[in-house]
Design an enzyme around this catalytic site. Sequence first.
Site, PDB file in Angstrom:
ATOM      1  N   ASN A 151       0.837  -1.198   0.000  1.00  0.00           N
ATOM      2  CA  ASN A 151       0.000   0.000   0.000  1.00  0.00           C
ATOM      3  C   ASN A 151       0.872   1.248   0.000  1.00  0.00           C
ATOM      4  OD1 ASN A 151      -2.659   1.586   0.688  1.00  0.00           O
ATOM      5  ND2 ASN A 151      -1.169   2.265   2.187  1.00  0.00           N
ATOM      6  N   GLU A 152       0.883   1.958  -1.123  1.00  0.00           N
ATOM      7  CA  GLU A 152       1.476   3.295  -1.272  1.00  0.00           C
ATOM      8  C   GLU A 152       2.988   3.344  -1.084  1.00  0.00           C
ATOM      9  OE1 GLU A 152      -0.748   6.130   1.063  1.00  0.00           O
ATOM     10  OE2 GLU A 152      -2.532   5.904  -0.162  1.00  0.00           O
ATOM     11  N   ASP A 153       3.666   2.209  -1.148  1.00  0.00           N
ATOM     12  CA  ASP A 153       5.120   2.252  -0.994  1.00  0.00           C
ATOM     13  C   ASP A 153       5.797   2.871  -2.219  1.00  0.00           C
ATOM     14  OD1 ASP A 153       4.527   1.058   1.351  1.00  0.00           O
ATOM     15  OD2 ASP A 153       5.655  -0.779   1.009  1.00  0.00           O
TER      16      ASP A 153
END
Length: 1276
Positions: free
Chosen positions: A868-870
């Site tokens: 998630n959103e890395d």
Amino acid sequence: MESAQHTNSVRSFRLRRHVPIIRICFTLIVLSGLPLVDGLHHMYQKAPRKIDRRKEPITPLLVTNSCPETIYPGISTQSGDGPKDNGFKLEPGKTYNQTVSEDWQGRVWGRTNCSFNDEGTGPKDGGPKACRSGDCNGIVNCQVGGDVPVSLAEFTLDAGDGHTYYDISLVDGYNIPMAIVLQPLQNASLDDIPPNLTNPSCQGTVGLLREKGYDPYSSGYQVFLGTNSSYPLPFEQKVDDDQVSRWCPWDLQQEPPEKPGDGVYPYPDDNIQRPAFNPCYSTCAKNNKPEDCCTGDHSSPSTCQPSDYSKAVKAVCPDAYSYAFDDQTSTFIIPTGAGFEVVFCPGARSTNILATESDKLHQLAESGHVSKSQSTMMEKIRTDVFRRSGAMRNIRLDGTILTRADVLDPSVLGRMEVPGDGVDEAVSVSLTVLETDLMARALSVHHLVEGWSFKQLDDVDNNAWLPVARVPTNIHLDLIDNGKIPDPFLGFNELKAEWVADRAWTYKVHLPDLGEPLDGAVTFLAFDGLDTFATVKLNGEVVLESDNMFIPHRLDVTNLLKPGMGNVLQIDFASARLRAIEIREAHPEHTWVGFNGDMSRLAVRKAQYHWGWDWGPVLNTCGPWRPVRLETYHARISDLRIEYALDDSLKSVSGTIAANVEGQLGTSVAFEVHSGDDLVFKESADVSDGVAKVQFHVNDPKLWYPHGYGEQPLYKVTAMVSAGDVNLHQATRRTGFRRGELVQEPDTIGKTFFFRVNGVDVFCGGSDWIPADSFTPRVTADKYRKWLEMMVDGYQLMIRIWGGGIWEEDVFYDLCDELGILVWQDFMFGCGNYPAFPDILQSIRNECVANVGRLRHHPSIMIYAGNNEDYQVQEQFGLTYDYEDKNPENWLRTNFPARYIYEKLLPEVVEAESPHVPYHPGSPWGDGLITSNTKVGDMHQWNVWHGTQEKYQIFDTLGGRFNSEFGMEAFPHIDTIRYYCTDPSQLYPQSHMLDFHNKADGHERRIATYLVENFRTQTDLEAFIHLTQLSQAEALMFGYRGWRRQWGQQRFCGGALVWQLNDCWPVTSWSIVDYFLRKKPAYYAMRRVLAPIAVAVKRAHHDWSVVHARVPKNSDYEVWVASNRPTELTATVEVRFISVSTGKDIKEKIVKKDIKIVANGTTDVMSGSIDNMNEEPHILAARIWIDGEIVSRDVDWPQPLKYLSFEDRGVEVYSKGDTILVKSCRPTKGLVFEERTGVLVHDSAIDVVPGDEQVIKVRGLAADDPPLKWTYLGKS
């Protein structure tokens, strides 16, 4: 536990035995100290004449590739029945299982750097060889031995003397490291041999050797090459990388460098660079001279001495065979009956077993297992293992029981004929035994739920131990139960619980009395989850150390338990917060950046939201957070795997069902597949190499669909492992047959991103999911069901399990299967630049293998996403990401090493464990482009609320191909606020306590912005709550309504998942349903626009803020209908134009009849223009009828709503039984009903227009209950 029936049975066995062999077996198990016949090279030795009995092809021969590159193992057979495949491709991390006959004699080697043609019948380039080393005439499936130089694993499984001989042979050279791991199978004589005496390893390659003193058992391996910390392998400790890099003489290298100037090869020479991969010929293989090969006139130790090569090999690999006459220091000899695993690139260091453990080997040869007393032998006969022959289905007694047949009483054996020397004769043995003695027992499970206690680890007070209500649990729950901390969800109590995270805690329980141990049974401790840095002790001895809360553990404690009730299990939990800080500080070379919480969290495999998030508290837990069990069994099914494929017509399904079986007694597995009460498939298979597998085929399967598109039939797949007539353990999986696809195809604007199930395109409207509690052990199955049924009631199709939470409980996925909810499963990485140290990579791999394997049978799992959103973290902090660089090793050397996890490690896991589910590197992500790209992949659209804070009226114009996050904050309901607000004086919108229960950065400004832009502000708390909720409902409606329209426009938008469905505590957040399952108005707004048939009307947006509030002269409007129905429908659509102030129609309504509504798409109905100069402010009210019934409504309002007056709406609400009638005299915005516990309303947050009475269905409201309260925008 099932017990066998007590019936007498007479069994007769005829075994062909050579009596001298029977007596020989008494004297010898391992003869490492005794040489074979002088002068005979054991590679050329013929095995003694075999005993005259059938040798079944049931002995497992496993080959494992632990190398970083793909290899092609080769196998040659000298005698006996070899395996099915004599050569095959083996990718890193893979194991290939085959069987050979019990008297097989042969070799296994590894081929490297291979390139074959597509058929595997020759080299790809047409050359003479396909492999750089170990080649066998250029074909995949070897028909001849491999070219030298090559490392060999050699086996003579039954030499005719009751023994197995094996070794790692380097007499033909060396190419890659290898190890041999004994598989005891069901042979008690082998079971009792310590594994560190039987499993040699040779590590002679530079770069793969671990440092001196390396201990695999304290470095993340519970089991290493079949051994554990109780029986550790003895490793050679003198050799270093330098020596490994230069042990091969220069002239024996496969590809030697050019000669130095004087024309000779110095040996050794540290000044000449050697290649990293450096196969080495033996002196014999290179020169083929009698003096080098110990043949001809040099066939004795006195005439053939070890060469420099042999000496160098022995220094690097002490347990390897390298010289014709070093059998006594290179050959392993054990009783027959074992299988073997050959492991390439096993890791660690070379073993030094034969030299360092000689005393134990001699002791083993002279004692124990083959010289037991007569009474022991009789018990052995009564309880010995029975095997099933896969070919003949005959049952025979394991031959190892006759190792002392000569001491058995004739009354027991009946008649024994002793033949003369050299004559094979039948020995007839008739045994009368109780059936019970021959039978195994079924699995017995003790769930360790009660009787636990806990304390702070360093508290030495005798009264420090406190009771635990039940396990699973965590430390905060137990401290709350014992009054040691206040409820952190109330008031400011979160602050009063912060100290808990910085302490170490311990839990203990007394294990139940398991009674007398059964012969052959094993007892395991099973931990489904330990949070997080856990040290497990049994009776004070450390048996496990774990540092990943997502990895389950199973420990064999059979030999560690004491009789009776005196066994104590204790688990110490260190502070994860402090350990994380230690790891971070120890690695300053890593770039520790991200969003939310302390970045030390990135170092720990633990639920990341425990460090706090912008919707959750800082409550860093520990404890046995998932079940703990004590299991006793003879055999157990550890995994049940269903692989299948539907044919192109979807009219038949074929595949395999495989059961992994643990334990010694399980001989066969019965498989059944049920559809409801109907048995649709039944078959049995024998257990081979710990696996039983059958192929299955089902015609006309009932296909599984997401809800709204079809039914959700689930097939029950059952596997029962048994021994004889006794059922030992049953495992069951529910699965559904479906074909799921992620469709990413080029189109006119970029590339699609949508899902297709059984050939049907599905628009995935739904929600993102966070853990339902900060303390997940208290989330019940009933609460999970309520959450997920709420989604189905709201026409939500997909739920995304967010990567900063947890791998969810089994019941969550079971319910999704049952209810038809598609699951987008993130891997557990969120908002950070995660490190990729070797140890953490291995932990991550173990975690993901365990969990993907656990979930693979669920038809609801539609996609795995890496994080998630890395990738957004990478962008925001300027970390290195060169998408064109496809070398994973390069990624590890950048300041964004996590790419290795998302683009190599995780896709490998998914491909191996769940290949039918698509993998996506991250969320958001699209082809390596910037994550805000609207043309490919998925995106998180946060420019409403965060970012540029765009107006929510244009939400639909900001989206991409799949909008996996977007949202708007709203306060929870007043009852939720009153629950956590412990100080009544704090019940106002901007109070300290209410702000403390909103963790979003800048929430005050952001909420104020959207309220001031759109509404007349209120200071009364309940009115303020209503405004924030209405703002959220409007925002999500504008987004979903437009994106669903784009679905019908060539699949420009494949779905939208709101952030977020739920909360983990009572809080103001983006959730559409609060912690107590109280729905916010946004839930209903989403429900209406996601309905199977949804009419929509919208006027063009005019940004009043940038034109000084000037009204446009004209505003265009459009009307359309979205449908997910599989067939075309006929409908009537009406649009009315109603004055906001008077409630009168300002002009004639428009009615379109007999409109054809396209299937699974969008139908444009009409468009027009509004004359803002000459027409008073008015709404556009749309309705649609199908078959005479209104199925959908929509109302478009002049924006912003703050410019409109909502006084005196003339609203009337009448409750009658299970319905509520609502009508109004003038257009009314956002009429919301009270969310009362136990009461469900069919619709809420509705717009009401004159002349259109709405009937709302209600459940759970008793006749004598007061009516639900209600309010609307502008109500005083």
